[in-house]
Design a protein around this motif. Structure first.
Motif, PDB file in Angstrom:
ATOM      1  N   ALA A 195      -6.206   5.535  -0.299  1.00 51.57           N
ATOM      2  CA  ALA A 195      -6.528   6.519   0.734  1.00 51.57           C
ATOM      3  C   ALA A 195      -6.167   6.052   2.171  1.00 51.57           C
ATOM      4  N   ILE A 196      -6.050   4.906   2.530  1.00 52.51           N
ATOM      5  CA  ILE A 196      -5.534   4.516   3.798  1.00 52.51           C
ATOM      6  C   ILE A 196      -4.120   4.839   3.804  1.00 52.51           C
ATOM      7  N   LEU A 197      -3.509   4.390   2.547  1.00 50.83           N
ATOM      8  CA  LEU A 197      -2.032   4.551   2.718  1.00 50.83           C
ATOM      9  C   LEU A 197      -1.765   6.132   2.978  1.00 50.83           C
ATOM     10  N   ALA A 254       3.890  11.366   0.576  1.00 50.67           N
ATOM     11  CA  ALA A 254       2.902  10.857   0.299  1.00 50.67           C
ATOM     12  C   ALA A 254       2.838   9.786  -0.975  1.00 50.67           C
ATOM     13  N   ASP A 255       4.009   9.898  -1.659  1.00 50.03           N
ATOM     14  CA  ASP A 255       4.262   8.765  -2.709  1.00 50.03           C
ATOM     15  C   ASP A 255       5.051   7.565  -1.919  1.00 50.03           C
ATOM     16  N   TRP A 256       4.513   6.412  -2.038  1.00 48.44           N
ATOM     17  CA  TRP A 256       5.019   5.316  -1.614  1.00 48.44           C
ATOM     18  C   TRP A 256       6.474   4.810  -1.882  1.00 48.44           C
ATOM     19  N   ARG A 257       6.515   5.313  -3.255  1.00 47.64           N
ATOM     20  CA  ARG A 257       7.799   5.104  -3.883  1.00 47.64           C
ATOM     21  C   ARG A 257       8.846   5.780  -3.105  1.00 47.64           C
ATOM     22  N   ALA A 281      -1.609  -1.715   4.094  1.00 49.60           N
ATOM     23  CA  ALA A 281      -2.432  -0.918   3.059  1.00 49.60           C
ATOM     24  C   ALA A 281      -1.519  -1.016   1.594  1.00 49.60           C
ATOM     25  N   LEU A 282      -0.097  -1.042   1.866  1.00 51.38           N
ATOM     26  CA  LEU A 282       0.789  -1.218   0.712  1.00 51.38           C
ATOM     27  C   LEU A 282       0.612  -2.742   0.219  1.00 51.38           C
ATOM     28  N   ILE A 283       0.431  -3.394   0.823  1.00 47.98           N
ATOM     29  CA  ILE A 283       0.415  -4.913   0.723  1.00 47.98           C
ATOM     30  C   ILE A 283      -0.944  -5.353   0.009  1.00 47.98           C
TER      31      ILE A 283
END
Length: 157
Positions: free
Chosen positions: A67-69, A80-83, A105-107
């Motif tokens: 959610a933070i990401l 929206a998709d980190w990828r 957030a990703l880490i």
């Protein structure tokens, strides 16, 4: 109920939480009530993530990190998709709050997945963090090294 009222209610739940060490279940109830009152408040999500992380409830911490990401991605106007996020999408190496929070957030997501045994997804999150910020200001590479099997370390020596 107005957004401000819901946020105030959420913070009141957290302020009245008994304490993670003295009463983790009571604190968990307060965190859940705060999330229910203000699910879109970034500070509430951060508090919830920290509670779940520090009490080693990694399964519950993952949705908070996600959610933070997502909220930070919206602030940065990136995918929206980190990828799908690339280094040019934001100033990830700069000392700005939103890109830094995105990386953290990703880490955090990577760490939780790795603690739960999903090394593949955890490593993918770390690799993405490193590709976004080659300066590695949040020490993602240290987690990569810690997660590497000993055979990998011997092969690189």
């Amino acid at each position: 109920m107005r957004l401000e009222d819901r946020t105030s209610e959420a913070f009141a739940h957290l302020a009245n939480a008994p304490g993670a060490r003295s009463d983790p279940e009571g604190t968990a109830r307060a965190v859940e009530a705060a999330l229910k009152a203000a699910p879109d408040d970034l500070d509430i999500r951060l508090g919830a993530y920290r509670f779940y992380f520090y009490t080693h409830r990694f399964v519950e911490a993952i949705p908070q990190a996600e959610a933070i990401l997502a909220q930070t991605a919206r602030r940065l106007n990136i995918p929206a998709d980190w990828r799908a996020v690339g280094p040019a999408d934001a100033a990830f190496s700069a000392p700005e709050t939103a890109p830094g929070l995105y990386l953290q957030a990703l880490i955090a997501l990577a760490y939780c997945h790795m603690r739960l045994g999903d090394m593949t997804l955890g490593r993918a999150c770390l690799d993405k963090a490193l590709s976004l910020d080659p300066t590695d200001r949040f020490a993602a590479y240290r987690l990569v090294r810690a997660a590497a099997p000993e055979d990998d370390e011997d092969a690189s020596a």
